[in-house]
Structures are given as C-alpha cells and as structure tokens.
Motif scaffolding. Structure first.
Motif, PDB file in Angstrom:
ATOM      1  N   ALA A   1      87.711  26.066  49.166  1.00 22.45           N
ATOM      2  CA  ALA A   1      87.254  25.087  50.152  1.00 22.45           C
ATOM      3  C   ALA A   1      86.881  25.784  51.458  1.00 22.45           C
ATOM      4  N   LEU A   2      87.733  26.700  51.911  1.00 21.13           N
ATOM      5  CA  LEU A   2      87.454  27.414  53.149  1.00 21.13           C
ATOM      6  C   LEU A   2      86.214  28.286  53.000  1.00 21.13           C
ATOM      7  N   GLY A   3      86.123  28.996  51.870  1.00 18.88           N
ATOM      8  CA  GLY A   3      84.943  29.826  51.633  1.00 18.88           C
ATOM      9  C   GLY A   3      83.677  29.005  51.554  1.00 18.88           C
ATOM     10  N   THR A   4      83.780  27.817  50.955  1.00 15.62           N
ATOM     11  CA  THR A   4      82.611  26.938  50.838  1.00 15.62           C
ATOM     12  C   THR A   4      82.148  26.459  52.212  1.00 15.62           C
TER      13      THR A   4
ATOM     14  N   TYR B   1      65.818  36.847  55.923  1.00 10.28           N
ATOM     15  CA  TYR B   1      66.372  37.845  55.009  1.00 10.28           C
ATOM     16  C   TYR B   1      67.400  38.721  55.711  1.00 10.28           C
ATOM     17  N   LEU B   2      67.120  39.064  56.968  1.00 11.37           N
ATOM     18  CA  LEU B   2      68.046  39.884  57.734  1.00 11.37           C
ATOM     19  C   LEU B   2      69.368  39.152  57.951  1.00 11.37           C
ATOM     20  N   LEU B   3      69.288  37.839  58.300  1.00 10.45           N
ATOM     21  CA  LEU B   3      70.503  37.051  58.524  1.00 10.45           C
ATOM     22  C   LEU B   3      71.324  36.925  57.233  1.00 10.45           C
ATOM     23  N   MET B   4      70.638  36.761  56.107  1.00 11.50           N
ATOM     24  CA  MET B   4      71.356  36.670  54.832  1.00 11.50           C
ATOM     25  C   MET B   4      72.028  37.994  54.484  1.00 11.50           C
ATOM     26  N   ALA B   5      71.313  39.090  54.721  1.00  6.00           N
ATOM     27  CA  ALA B   5      71.874  40.406  54.418  1.00  6.00           C
ATOM     28  C   ALA B   5      73.089  40.693  55.293  1.00  6.00           C
ATOM     29  N   VAL B   6      72.972  40.351  56.595  1.00 11.80           N
ATOM     30  CA  VAL B   6      74.084  40.579  57.512  1.00 11.80           C
ATOM     31  C   VAL B   6      75.284  39.722  57.112  1.00 11.80           C
ATOM     32  N   GLY B   7      75.022  38.438  56.774  1.00  9.17           N
ATOM     33  CA  GLY B   7      76.105  37.535  56.376  1.00  9.17           C
ATOM     34  C   GLY B   7      76.835  38.035  55.136  1.00  9.17           C
ATOM     35  N   CYS B   8      76.077  38.442  54.125  1.00 10.70           N
ATOM     36  CA  CYS B   8      76.692  38.949  52.892  1.00 10.70           C
ATOM     37  C   CYS B   8      77.404  40.266  53.138  1.00 10.70           C
ATOM     38  N   GLY B   9      76.848  41.084  54.033  1.00 10.99           N
ATOM     39  CA  GLY B   9      77.500  42.348  54.358  1.00 10.99           C
ATOM     40  C   GLY B   9      78.840  42.135  55.030  1.00 10.99           C
TER      41      GLY B   9
ATOM     42  N   ALA C   1      80.148  34.311  50.581  1.00  6.67           N
ATOM     43  CA  ALA C   1      78.856  34.926  50.271  1.00  6.67           C
ATOM     44  C   ALA C   1      78.161  34.194  49.121  1.00  6.67           C
ATOM     45  N   VAL C   2      78.931  33.829  48.094  1.00  5.86           N
ATOM     46  CA  VAL C   2      78.350  33.110  46.957  1.00  5.86           C
ATOM     47  C   VAL C   2      77.802  31.763  47.388  1.00  5.86           C
ATOM     48  N   THR C   3      78.583  31.023  48.204  1.00  2.92           N
ATOM     49  CA  THR C   3      78.144  29.703  48.672  1.00  2.92           C
ATOM     50  C   THR C   3      76.924  29.824  49.578  1.00  2.92           C
ATOM     51  N   LEU C   4      76.870  30.866  50.380  1.00  2.00           N
ATOM     52  CA  LEU C   4      75.709  31.109  51.239  1.00  2.00           C
ATOM     53  C   LEU C   4      74.431  31.189  50.401  1.00  2.00           C
TER      54      LEU C   4
END
Length: 343
Positions: A76-79, A103-111, A129-132
């Motif tokens: 729930a928290l990760g979601t 794309y940069l924001l997604m890469a930074v978030g997953c990183g 990261a998966v929910t993102l």
C-alpha cells in the motif's frame, strides 16, 4: 446447526490447519481471484487485471497472516509513492509535452527506488518503482488511465488483506508443530543412543541432517511468530539456541556410537557418558512432554518429570549434562511463555 459445527471443527483446529496449510492457501488465492474478477466485471472497472495482479503479488507466495498484513501494508505504501509520482509525471507530460524530461524523471525515480531497494524497506522501494511504471507507462498514459490503474492495485490489496482473516494460517502454528516434531525427533535419537541401538554412519548423518534442516526452518519463522504473539525475539532465540546445542550434543553422543560394535560383555561403566541404559529417561521424558504440550497447546504437559539425583550428578560437566541443562532451559522458556503461543 450442530452438523455445521461438526463440519467446521476440523477447520478451527490449529493442527489440522497446519497439516492442510497448502490446500487452504491455494483455496484462498483462488477465491481471491474470483472475487477480484467478479467485482471488476460488475463495476466495469478499466484495467481491472491489475487488481488480480496485485492480489497475487501480496498473497501468492505468503500463507501466514502476519506476513500478509506486513506485505499488504508495504505494498500500500509503495503503491501510494509510485502512483503519486507516476501521476505527476503524466501531468508534466500532458502540460509541457517534454518527453526527454519525462524519461529523465522516470529514470531518476526508478534509480532512487533502486538505491533504497537494497536494505531495509527494500520491498516498499521496489513496489514504488513497479507502480510508477504501471501508472505512468512511458509517460504517454492518460491521467485517468493512470489513476484507474492505481485504484485497481489498491482493490487487490484490500481483497488480499480481507482474505488473510479467512481461516488465517499463523506462523505460530508452523513454529509450534515444527518444534514439536523436532523435539520428538531429538527424543528418538536420544533413546536410540541410550539403548545402544546399532546405526550406520550413513543413517547417523541423515538423522542429523533432518534435525539440522528443521532447525533452519524454525529460525526463519521467528520474526513472524514474534509479531503474531507479541513475544520478544530474544525469548524465541533462546529456545532456538538451546535447541541448537541439544542437537549438537546428540550428534556428539551419536557419533560415539555410530558404526560402533556393541559387545555383549561390555559393562555400563564402559559406555560413553550419558549413554548408559536408564540414564537418560528424564531427558527423553521432557522432550516428549514438550512435544505433546506444543501439539495440544496444554501448558500442564510442560511440568518437569521427577529426577534421579544421582544420575543428574553423574552427568554434570559432561556432554550429557549439557544436553540435560539445555533441554530443561527449553522446557522452562516454553512454560513461561505458554500463555502467548498456546492459542
């Protein structure tokens, strides 16, 4: 009504649930799939498959109630984290249309999630990261599409959490009955040693391997048991430590008799310490008594049987003496905590 109670009695019995844990778990997951599909179909929710996927992720590989609650809270928290960040990325793309920035924001978030995924709280970071990615796609999802995906993930979490209360499988049950089986196994080994029953070196190694494997399985249950019964981990670890010493002592005593020919003319005084006939009945009685107490949930069975003072004195300072001491330590700890695990 009486007939219904008779049918439900086996389901209420902790030992029956433990014996049929895999079947109960499989039935619960299958029921959860039907519920999410039925609810999504009736409500006509878009992207409803994510409810089913979320449910499988939360309870598919977990059967214990405490673990499911913990996993559901983490998911729930990760979601929430992943959904909020994903929706912000969609808004950015909708208003500014800057794919490179998206794309940069997604890469930074997953990183960032990957950085925190290694260590404590790693599951939350991984699910963020998966929910993102689920919500935002590659930045080209519509806002309402991402929102519905997030909602469906929450639906799967809620269904999984509710089902965890249906015939719950507690880690405490597994710990109790696995510990009972292990103590009973130790008692059989001890009786064999005391009675000088012949055993090959190969069988001796298999016997010790089974006890060692059970010890590892018990260790993995301790964190969940501690949460379920609100008992300090240190108390459970003390049982684990004493059991490890008991198994080690049995291995030492058993090694001295494995592949060792028994001479009919051998006197009791010639036998290894702690392996003389009649010497270890107190230890075996305690091991069997603890096993019965754990299986039945009756603390009365944890009463210490009468001792033979001379035998205990002769064993002091020996491997057999250490064995007796640690068995008594396990009995005392179980007796002192029975009100928590005997449910």
């Amino acid at each position: 009504m009486r007939y219904a109670r008779r049918l439900s009695r086996p389901l209420m019995d902790p030992h029956r649930r433990y014996q049929n844990a895999k079947f109960i778990h499989a039935t619960r997951v299958a029921l959860g799939i039907l519920i999410t599909i039925a609810f999504s179909s009736i409500a006509r929710l878009p992207h409803a498959e994510w409810s089913t996927i979320s449910l499988i992720i939360v309870i598919g590989g977990l059967q214990h109630h405490g673990n499911i609650r913990k996993r559901a809270a983490e998911r729930a928290l990760g979601t929430i984290i992943g959904a909020v960040y994903g929706l912000l990325i969609i808004l950015q793309q909708s208003y500014f249309g800057l794919f490179p920035l998206t794309y940069l924001l997604m890469a930074v978030g997953c990183g960032v999630c990957a950085y925190h995924a290694i260590g404590k709280g790693g599951y939350i970071a991984l699910l963020s990261a998966v929910t993102l990615v689920i919500v935002a796609g590659h930045g080209d999802n519509q806002f309402d599409e991402g929102l519905w995906r997030a909602i469906n993930v929450f639906i799967g979490i809620v269904v999984a959490l509710l089902l965890s209360f249906a015939l719950p499988l507690y880690a405490t049950y597994s710990w109790r009955f696995k510990l009972a089986d292990t103590l009973r196994g130790c008692a059989r080994v001890h009786e064999r040693i005391v009675q000088h029953e012949p055993i090959s070196n190969e069988e001796h190694l298999k016997e010790m391997a089974r006890l060692g494997s059970a010890l590892v399985q018990l260790r993995s249950l301790i964190p969940s048991v501690s949460k379920e019964v609100h008992m300090p981990v240190a108390r459970l670890e003390s049982v684990q430590r004493s059991l490890r010493i008991v198994i080690s002592c049995l291995e030492i005593l058993s090694s001295s008799t494995a592949d060792r020919p028994v001479d009919a003319s051998e006197t009791a005084a010639d036998s290894p310490a702690g392996t003389r006939p009649g010497h270890g009945s107190h230890v075996s009685d305690m091991l069997y008594g603890m096993a019965r107490a754990l299986k039945s949930g009756s603390a009365r069975r944890l009463a210490s049987p009468p001792r033979n003072g001379a035998q205990d004195l002769s064993a002091s300072g020996t491997v057999a003496g250490m064995l007796a001491t640690e068995v008594e330590q396990i009995r005392a700890t179980l007796a002192g905590t029975a009100s928590r695990w005997a449910v």
